[in-house]
Design a protein around this motif. Structure first.
Motif, short mmCIF file in Angstrom:
data_model
loop_
_atom_site.label_atom_id
_atom_site.label_comp_id
_atom_site.label_asym_id
_atom_site.label_seq_id
_atom_site.Cartn_x
_atom_site.Cartn_y
_atom_site.Cartn_z
N HIS A 32 0.89 -1.02 0.08
CA HIS A 32 0.17 0.11 0.26
C HIS A 32 1.02 1.49 0.01
O HIS A 32 0.73 2.12 -0.64
N LYS A 33 1.88 1.31 0.78
CA LYS A 33 2.85 2.01 0.98
C LYS A 33 4.06 1.71 1.54
O LYS A 33 4.25 1.04 2.27
N GLY A 35 7.62 3.84 3.50
CA GLY A 35 8.33 5.12 3.89
C GLY A 35 9.26 5.05 5.13
O GLY A 35 9.49 3.82 5.19
N THR A 50 6.25 9.33 3.25
CA THR A 50 5.71 8.15 2.47
C THR A 50 5.59 7.97 1.12
O THR A 50 5.42 9.22 0.57
N ILE A 51 5.51 7.03 0.40
CA ILE A 51 5.17 6.95 -0.98
C ILE A 51 4.63 5.65 -1.34
O ILE A 51 4.50 4.63 -0.60
N THR A 52 3.26 5.88 -2.27
CA THR A 52 2.80 4.66 -2.79
C THR A 52 3.40 4.26 -4.04
O THR A 52 4.04 4.82 -4.62
N THR A 57 3.16 11.04 -2.67
CA THR A 57 4.09 11.08 -1.45
C THR A 57 3.34 12.10 -0.58
O THR A 57 2.77 12.80 -0.94
N ASN A 73 9.13 -0.28 -7.30
CA ASN A 73 7.92 -1.05 -7.11
C ASN A 73 8.67 -2.72 -7.34
O ASN A 73 8.21 -3.54 -6.47
N GLU A 105 1.58 -3.44 9.11
CA GLU A 105 3.03 -2.87 8.84
C GLU A 105 4.00 -3.44 9.51
O GLU A 105 3.97 -4.15 10.36
#
Length: 117
Positions: A32-33, A35, A50-52, A57, A73, A105
């Motif tokens: 999902h993300k 970070g 954070t970044i997806t 961001t 990714n 997480e």
């Protein structure tokens, strides 16, 4: 089992730059993300950026314009380029990933960043 391993911390003078990297391995699916958070002595852990997977961001206001987060990714890696570092950026930096497939997480072990004045 999901593992995150950070690298790239260290000691730098104020105004300098450092790059952090985090590599994920194991049962990583449905990111999902990813970070970074940080925790300075005597302070609570705070979000840095954070970044997806789509590239969206979010940055802590204190690092906007100085830090850049990026993600690969395909390799499940996330990086943080830190420029114009300040002594107040001194902290242990933790990588994390949130997996929607597991609803959980995961965190790395942390890497120390120390900025001297």
């Amino acid at each position: 089992q999901v593992q995150l391993v950070e690298s790239g911390g260290g000691l730098v003078q104020s105004g300098g730059s450092l790059g952090l990297s985090c590599a994920g391995s194991g049962s990583i699916a449905g990111v999902h993300k990813m970070g970074w958070h940080r925790q300075a002595p005597g302070k609570e852990r705070e979000l840095v950026a954070t970044i997806t997977p789509g590239g969206a961001t979010v940055y802590n206001d204190s690092v906007k314009g100085r830090f850049t987060i990026s993600m690969d990714n395909a390799k499940n890696t996330v990086a943080l380029q830190m420029n114009s570092l300040k002594p107040e950026d001194t902290a242990v930096y933790y990588c994390y990933v949130y997996l929607w497939s597991k609803g959980a997480e995961y965190w790395g072990q942390g890497t120390q960043v120390t900025v001297t004045s």
